[in-house]
Design a protein around this motif. Sequence first.
Motif, PDB file in Angstrom:
ATOM      1  N   PRO A 209       0.656  -1.456  -0.032  1.00 37.78           N
ATOM      2  CA  PRO A 209      -0.102  -0.239   0.076  1.00 37.78           C
ATOM      3  C   PRO A 209       1.039   1.124  -0.129  1.00 37.78           C
ATOM      4  O   PRO A 209       0.352   2.383  -0.464  1.00 37.78           O
ATOM      5  CB  PRO A 209      -0.864  -0.027   1.322  1.00 37.78           C
ATOM      6  N   ILE A 210       2.272   1.276   0.455  1.00 36.89           N
ATOM      7  CA  ILE A 210       2.894   2.407   0.574  1.00 36.89           C
ATOM      8  C   ILE A 210       3.246   2.872  -0.941  1.00 36.89           C
ATOM      9  O   ILE A 210       3.371   4.105  -1.043  1.00 36.89           O
ATOM     10  CB  ILE A 210       4.228   2.362   1.372  1.00 36.89           C
TER      11      ILE A 210
ATOM     12  N   TYR B  69       1.260   2.834  -3.515  1.00 34.61           N
ATOM     13  CA  TYR B  69       0.132   3.365  -4.139  1.00 34.61           C
ATOM     14  C   TYR B  69      -0.118   4.802  -2.946  1.00 34.61           C
ATOM     15  O   TYR B  69      -0.845   5.729  -3.868  1.00 34.61           O
ATOM     16  CB  TYR B  69      -1.058   2.438  -4.165  1.00 34.61           C
ATOM     17  N   SER B  70       0.131   4.640  -2.048  1.00 35.11           N
ATOM     18  CA  SER B  70      -0.293   5.877  -1.157  1.00 35.11           C
ATOM     19  C   SER B  70       0.532   7.081  -1.199  1.00 35.11           C
ATOM     20  O   SER B  70       0.584   8.176  -0.525  1.00 35.11           O
ATOM     21  CB  SER B  70      -0.799   5.360   0.053  1.00 35.11           C
ATOM     22  N   TYR B  71       2.029   6.634  -1.428  1.00 32.13           N
ATOM     23  CA  TYR B  71       3.155   7.629  -1.157  1.00 32.13           C
ATOM     24  C   TYR B  71       3.921   7.778  -2.313  1.00 32.13           C
ATOM     25  O   TYR B  71       4.041   8.965  -2.978  1.00 32.13           O
ATOM     26  CB  TYR B  71       3.891   7.364   0.027  1.00 32.13           C
TER      27      TYR B  71
ATOM     28  N   PRO C 117       2.103   8.974  -5.804  1.00 30.41           N
ATOM     29  CA  PRO C 117       1.736  10.318  -5.720  1.00 30.41           C
ATOM     30  C   PRO C 117       2.918  11.403  -5.683  1.00 30.41           C
ATOM     31  O   PRO C 117       2.697  12.125  -6.342  1.00 30.41           O
ATOM     32  CB  PRO C 117       0.718  10.249  -4.590  1.00 30.41           C
TER      33      PRO C 117
END
Length: 108
Positions: free
Chosen positions: A78-79, A81-83, A86
């Motif tokens: 998830p890191i 896609y979330s950090y 972006p």
Amino acid sequence: MIQTGSTGLYVHYLALLAVTLLGLVLSFAIVFQAYRGYRRNDSQPMLLLAVGLVLLTVVPFVVSLVVTSAGTVLGFGPIVYSYYVPILTRTIEVVGLVTILYSLYRRT
């Protein structure tokens, strides 16, 4: 009604892919017009505008598609896609905006 089955997820992903591809096609059309302006007028600022538009519109879409595709195969956490995605796309967009500003304020 919210669908929790796998069919509902595929529909959501297909809708997201369709909108992304539509944005990509529109981005290519705009960049192509800017590039044509560069070729027609042999204008360096117009070339910089086209490069800035590529960085602002096309590259973030491509990064998103590539990372999403690679992430399903490689199992990104998830890191990513979330950090990481972006921050990468925003950095590319900022470079594109700086390039566009440079093309507008550049002295010829």
